[in-house]
Design a protein around this motif. Sequence first.
Motif, PDB file in Angstrom:
ATOM      1  N   ASN A  74       0.793  -1.258   0.030  1.00 33.24           N
ATOM      2  CA  ASN A  74      -0.021   0.072   0.025  1.00 33.24           C
ATOM      3  C   ASN A  74       0.844   1.310   0.259  1.00 33.24           C
ATOM      4  O   ASN A  74       2.025   1.317   0.374  1.00 33.24           O
ATOM      5  N   SER A 115       3.331   2.522   3.043  1.00 32.09           N
ATOM      6  CA  SER A 115       3.483   1.277   3.819  1.00 32.09           C
ATOM      7  C   SER A 115       5.262   1.008   4.270  1.00 32.09           C
ATOM      8  O   SER A 115       5.827   0.236   4.999  1.00 32.09           O
ATOM      9  N   TYR A 134      -3.908  -0.098  -3.431  1.00 32.99           N
ATOM     10  CA  TYR A 134      -4.582  -0.669  -2.386  1.00 32.99           C
ATOM     11  C   TYR A 134      -5.041  -2.016  -2.758  1.00 32.99           C
ATOM     12  O   TYR A 134      -5.498  -2.768  -1.859  1.00 32.99           O
ATOM     13  N   ASN A 151      -3.948  -3.459   5.206  1.00 31.74           N
ATOM     14  CA  ASN A 151      -2.762  -3.818   4.324  1.00 31.74           C
ATOM     15  C   ASN A 151      -3.075  -5.164   3.788  1.00 31.74           C
ATOM     16  O   ASN A 151      -2.668  -5.453   2.846  1.00 31.74           O
ATOM     17  N   GLU A 171      -4.299   7.156   3.094  1.00 30.12           N
ATOM     18  CA  GLU A 171      -3.725   6.522   4.375  1.00 30.12           C
ATOM     19  C   GLU A 171      -2.589   7.228   4.921  1.00 30.12           C
ATOM     20  O   GLU A 171      -1.795   7.973   4.412  1.00 30.12           O
TER      21      GLU A 171
END
Length: 717
Positions: free
Chosen positions: A10, A13, A59, A95, A487
């Motif tokens: 993602n 991340s 995603y 995730n 995010e």
Amino acid sequence: MGIRIALAGNPNSGKSTLFNTLTGSNQYVGNWPGVTVEKKEGTYKKDKDVSFTDLPGIYSLSPYTLEEVVSRDYLLNEKPDVIIDVVDASNIERNLYLATQLAEIGIPMVLALNMMDIVEKNGDRINTKELEKSLGCKVVEISALKNRNIDHLINTAKEVAKTKIQPMATFTGEVEKYIQKIEDTVSSLKGDPSARWYAIKLFESDDKLPGHLTISPEEQNKIESIIKEGEDAFDDDGEGIITDARYQFVTEITKNTVKKGRSGLTTSDKIDRIVTNRFLALPIFAAIMFGVYFIAISIVGGPVTDWVNDVFFGEIIGGGLEGFLTSIGTAEWLVSLIVEGIVGGVGAVLGFLPIIATLYFLLAILEDIGYMSRIAFILDRIFRKFGLSGKSFIPILIGTGCSVPGIMATRTIENENDRKMTIVVASFMPCGAKTEIIALFAASIFVGKWWFAPICYFAGIIAVVVSGIILKKTKRFAGDPAPFVMELPEYHIPSAYNVVKSTYDRCKAFVIKAGTIILAATVVIWFLSNISVHGEFRVFADDSTDSILAAIGKVFAPLFAPLGFGNWMATVATALGLVAKEVVVGTYGVVAGLGSDLGADDPSMLEYVRGTFTAVSAMSFMIFNQLNVPCFAAVGAIREEMHDAKWTTFAILYQSIFSYVIALIIYQFGNVLVMGEPVTIWTIIAGICLAVIIFLLLRKDPNEKERLKARSIVTES
């Protein structure tokens, strides 16, 4: 034979941090074939036989965005030896949705639980053995930021690649029955390691399924029958059924493997309650950006830039080189070309490198700690009111480094109208090249005025907002802004390596441009300024107004006279700025003779600029060059992203007209109110332009009724 590893995950991340840690300087960046999505590849710095491909942050593998299409096409067609799925372990449930899709492709996979330092700090625990059992793949706990357990991760990936163990994520309930039926129906899927993934995509009726899958008409009819049976049983469409099954699967996994150590707010949550507060967010953002520019321009820019310009390039490089060349009998014209043209022009640009480097360094820190993601979230509230979504801010923010990648970043905006409007306004922010012009005036006209540079930054935001309101009320850009989902990463102490590398890479690109495009431009400028309109070659002439450069400038100078800089030097500098905005400063470096031996009768560029501009005309010149078309490279990026010559022409015309009108208003009103000059016909024209802008801002949206009607139809249905 080497091992090829694909890094997936993602956005936010920590995938890019891991990629940089693994490859160091052994990486190269380009574009994926046929698309403008960035492609990063590199080799492991501890083992040249291991190569990495850093896939775009996504995603899911559903092809809604270009990044998702690129990622899944690479995995299906290129078949890397192993996938490392980088997961933000502090937000593991969200995730793992992507992990379930990656597990279906049939490629060996390792799950890298990143940010474990944050997990441990929060007192959480993750049962990796149970997680391995649920996903059918190896799980390794790491911290890319702190370089923790990275070697173990790569060794595990090597072992998995050799054993070719494929992960398997099976859903619960009746969904599996329909997937298996489709898999058994399509004969071409027999023995295909990606059979499960294809079966799921067929059940979802994915219209972008790769065309190399062979299905007979008889098989197609049977598949449609299976899909209808499943949709009737679940009272939902195929895509909705699979999505729900995934979430149930992920929820069950996290319930069995993740134990929260404490309830309540995390440190990041507590900070966000302040920095993303509805009332405090904007003042904090403004204060931070004022601070960044104050440090770069006033603290670093003043003494350091003056020394680099006047002493290093002026006396040491320019003066020393001139003395050496003269002593060995070099021709006078060649001495002038090297000292006045090359050193003077390129040196004028590189002289502002300390300011540029400081800005890049401070912005890299803000990016690395996670604050820049919050700014997009904060400005979404404001942008949405003016017809843009928070997604539009991401390209605009990227454009502060360089307009070209900022324009290219608009491809992540799904709404076509929003995307095109963002392309038009993305270059209004001061990029690294424009920052040099800001630095030039900050060091010459606005000395000690700490507010000048930040005002230029916020002028870009205001221009974006004003343009958003005006353009959104036209039929070309009508419609509601796209929803914004992003995010927000956990706050963390910035990595020295990441910050330094980011700063170095940007400064390196800046220096390379100075050594190529700007070098060529300054040489051309020198020749044009030393050859008269009569074809006479002159060196060190007392009067340069009869040069070809001056003659060209005088033709177009009247066009800029109402803006306050109707002299040939400013006109030529502005025109050459289309090659690269750094050339604006380089042009003044040549015509001011910055590279010569500075003496009492031979003023520096800063003194030269002080004698050419007033505070009002300098502000007008700055704003015009900031809002106008950035450079030819940016025009090429606009053409590439618009895919249409008419839209490209519209974007260029809008930027040119908008920048001219704003600069006209600033100079004409500033000349009367600040400089005490009398009102002229151009002041009246500027007043009319201001009235038109206010009308366009305040007028009722003519498309509002249609939007409300459309919403009503959707609600009723």
